[in-house]
Design a protein around this motif. Structure first.
Motif, PDB file in Angstrom:
ATOM      1  N   ALA A 163       0.822  -1.210   0.000  1.00  0.00           N
ATOM      2  CA  ALA A 163       0.000   0.000   0.000  1.00  0.00           C
ATOM      3  C   ALA A 163       0.855   1.259   0.000  1.00  0.00           C
ATOM      4  CB  ALA A 163      -0.930  -0.002   1.216  1.00  0.00           C
ATOM      5  N   ALA A 164       2.061   1.165   0.544  1.00  0.00           N
ATOM      6  CA  ALA A 164       2.939   2.334   0.660  1.00  0.00           C
ATOM      7  C   ALA A 164       3.908   2.465  -0.504  1.00  0.00           C
ATOM      8  CB  ALA A 164       3.734   2.241   1.958  1.00  0.00           C
ATOM      9  N   ALA A 165       3.708   1.685  -1.558  1.00  0.00           N
ATOM     10  CA  ALA A 165       4.693   1.614  -2.636  1.00  0.00           C
ATOM     11  C   ALA A 165       5.009   2.977  -3.245  1.00  0.00           C
ATOM     12  CB  ALA A 165       4.224   0.649  -3.713  1.00  0.00           C
ATOM     13  N   ASP A 166       4.009   3.834  -3.394  1.00  0.00           N
ATOM     14  CA  ASP A 166       4.229   5.145  -4.009  1.00  0.00           C
ATOM     15  C   ASP A 166       4.208   6.289  -3.003  1.00  0.00           C
ATOM     16  OD1 ASP A 166       4.366   4.028  -6.591  1.00  0.00           O
ATOM     17  OD2 ASP A 166       2.179   3.942  -6.686  1.00  0.00           O
ATOM     18  N   ALA A 167       4.204   5.953  -1.727  1.00  0.00           N
ATOM     19  CA  ALA A 167       4.187   6.973  -0.681  1.00  0.00           C
ATOM     20  C   ALA A 167       5.607   7.287  -0.223  1.00  0.00           C
ATOM     21  CB  ALA A 167       3.336   6.509   0.491  1.00  0.00           C
ATOM     22  N   HIS A 168       5.751   8.346   0.552  1.00  0.00           N
ATOM     23  CA  HIS A 168       7.078   8.807   0.952  1.00  0.00           C
ATOM     24  C   HIS A 168       7.257   8.868   2.470  1.00  0.00           C
ATOM     25  CE1 HIS A 168       7.858   9.777  -3.234  1.00  0.00           C
ATOM     26  NE2 HIS A 168       6.714  10.444  -3.269  1.00  0.00           N
ATOM     27  N   GLY A 169       6.269   8.413   3.223  1.00  0.00           N
ATOM     28  CA  GLY A 169       6.393   8.443   4.662  1.00  0.00           C
ATOM     29  C   GLY A 169       7.318   7.359   5.194  1.00  0.00           C
ATOM     30  N   LEU A 170       7.791   7.574   6.416  1.00  0.00           N
ATOM     31  CA  LEU A 170       8.673   6.626   7.089  1.00  0.00           C
ATOM     32  C   LEU A 170       7.832   5.527   7.732  1.00  0.00           C
ATOM     33  CD1 LEU A 170      11.775   6.398   7.824  1.00  0.00           C
ATOM     34  CD2 LEU A 170      11.133   7.412  10.025  1.00  0.00           C
TER      35      LEU A 170
END
Length: 369
Positions: free
Chosen positions: A133-140
Motif C-alpha cells: 500500500a505504501a509503494a508510491d508513498a514517501h512516509g517513514l
C-alpha cells in the motif's frame, strides 16, 4: 540504511543504560512516553514522544520531542493535530490486529509522514499488504520487533522491508544486536583474472552440486577452490545446453573437499554444507549476497583438475566434475565450459589474503599443495 529506534517506555531502571548504549551505537531515534525522558537526550538522536493509549488526552506540552507519534483511533489524526500544534511533527501508531486496523495502517502509511506499526499475529502477510500500500508513498515506516533476532525477517518482507525497526530491549546488549542486524550487508569482493596453466583429468571422486533457494543470475555463482587463498568463480546452471534443462538455482561446484565462502570472511568445505546453510553468491562484477542452501547433491563423477595462476604468482586450483555443463566465469562474465579450457585462457577468481582454520581467517604457517 535501515533505521533503528529504541523504545524506553517500559525500561524502568535500565532506561539510562539502554539510552547510552543506543546513542553509542548510533541509533536513529529514542522513543519515550514522558517528555521528561527526552529532555536529557542529545540532538544526535530523533526524540520521539509516543503517549500511552490508555488516555485520550495528550500531554500539555511535548517538551523536546522532534516527533510525536499518536494513535489516530485514540488521539486523533496526525494531520489534524499538526494543524492544531504548528511546528510539531506528528506521526501515526497503529496496532494491527484485524482487517479494520490493517486498513487503518494502510491509510496511515499512504498519508502520514511517519507510521509506527505493531503486528500482533505471527504472520508477515499484514506487513506485506502495508508495504504494498505504501509503494508510491514517501512516509517513514517503522515496525516493532520483540527481539533483535526477528530483524532479518522483518527486513526481508517484500525484499526490502520497512524503513526501520523499533525494539524495547529487556537487557543491555540487545540494542547492539538490533543495530548489527539492521546494518548487515554483503560487501563486494575484489575479483582477479587468473591465467589457466593446466587442465587434466583427475580420475573419479565425489563432487557437490549446491542447490540454493534462490534464482541465480547468469553471471552469478559461488567461489570454489582447493586452497583457501585461491578461489575460482563457478557459474550457476543458468545457461542452456542440449540434453538437460537449466537449473538456475544450482551451482555444480566442485570436489567435496573444496572451499567455498559462507560470507566475505569465512569458508566452509562443500562437504559440510547442509540444507539451511548460507553460502555467498558472487557476481562477475564482485557483488555478493548470502543465499540459503536447499540441498547439496554429492555423487561420484569423473573429475577435472584446473590449475591457474594470478599475476601476483599465487597458484590456484579447482577440481570440478569433468563435463561440459560445469562452467567457470571469465572476464566480463564470459561463460567458459570447463572441459574446453586450455592453458592461457583467462578466468575469474578471488584471492583471500589469509589462511583458514575451521573456516576462520588466521595468521600462521600453513602450506596447501
Amino acid at each position: 540504511m535501515k533505521q533503528c529506534w529504541l523504545d524506553i517506555r517500559a525500561a524502568g531502571a535500565l532506561k539510562s543504560a539502554l539510552c547510552q548504549e543506543a546513542i553509542h551505537r548510533g541509533f536513529d531515534a529514542i522513543v519515550a512516553a514522558d517528555p521528561a525522558d527526552l529532555a536529557v537526550l542529545p540532538p544526535t538522536v530523533t526524540r520521539v514522544l509516543l503517549p500511552g493509549r490508555d488516555s485520550a488526552q495528550l500531554p500539555d506540552g511535548f517538551g523536546d520531542a522532534d516527533l510525536v507519534v499518536v494513535d489516530p483511533a485514540v488521539h486523533g489524526e496526525p494531520a489534524r493535530l499538526a494543524q492544531c500544534h504548528p511546528g510539531t511533527r506528528f506521526g501515526g501508531y497503529v496496532e494491527v490486529t484485524d482487517a479494520d486496523t490493517l486498513a487503518a495502517a494502510c491509510a496511515s502509511v499512504r498519508h502520514d509522514p511517519c507510521t509506527v506499526l505493531r503486528f500482533t499475529d505471527p504472520t508477515n502477510i499484514p506487513l506485506e499488504i502495508v508495504l504494498a500500500a505504501a509503494a508510491d508513498a514517501h512516509g517513514l515506516i517503522i515496525t516493532t520487533v520483540e527481539r533483535a533476532d526477528d530483524a532479518p525477517v522483518h527486513l526481508g518482507v517484500l525484499e526490502h522491508g520497512p524503513d526501520g525497526l523499533m525494539l524495547a530491549p529487556g537487557a543491555p546488549g540487545e540494542a547492539g544486536r538490533l543495530k548489527d542486524a539492521a546494518e548487515r550487508r554483503s560487501p563486494d569482493l575484489e575479483l582477479t583474472e587468473l591465467t589457466v596453466t593446466a587442465v587434466t583429468h583427475a580420475g573419479m571422486g565425489e563432487r557437490a552440486c549446491v542447490d540454493t533457494c534462490t534464482y541465480l543470475a547468469k553471471d552469478e555463482g559461488i567461489l570454489v577452490g582447493s586452497r583457501s587463498r585461491g578461489l575460482v568463480l563457478c557459474v550457476s546452471e543458468t545457461h542452456p545446453l542440449p540434453y538437460m534443462p537449466t537449473r538456475p538455482f544450482r551451482v555444480n561446484a566442485g570436489a567435496i573437499m573444496s572451499y567455498t565462502l559462507a560470507d566475505a570472511e569465512h569458508t566452509r568445505y562443500l562437504s559440510e554444507l547442509r540444507a539451511g546453510a548460507i553460502v555467498l553468491a558472487v557476481g562477475a562484477d564482485g557483488r555478493t549476497r548470502p543465499v540459503v542452501v536447499g540441498r547439496v547433491k554429492i555423487e561420484t563423477r569423473p573429475l577435472l583438475s584446473i590449475d591457474a595462476v594470478a599475476e601476483t604468482g599465487e597458484r590456484v586450483n579447482v577440481i570440478v566434475q569433468d563435463d561440459w555443463h560445469v562452467r567457470i566465469l571469465g572476464p566480463g562474465g564470459a561463460v567458459r565450459n570447463s572441459t574446453e579450457l586450455r592453458p592461457g585462457d583467462r578466468i575469474l577468481g578471488h584471492l583471500p589474503q589469509r589462511d583458514r582454520h575451521v573456516g576462520y581467517p588466521i595468521d600462521e604457517l600453513c602450506y596447501e599443495q
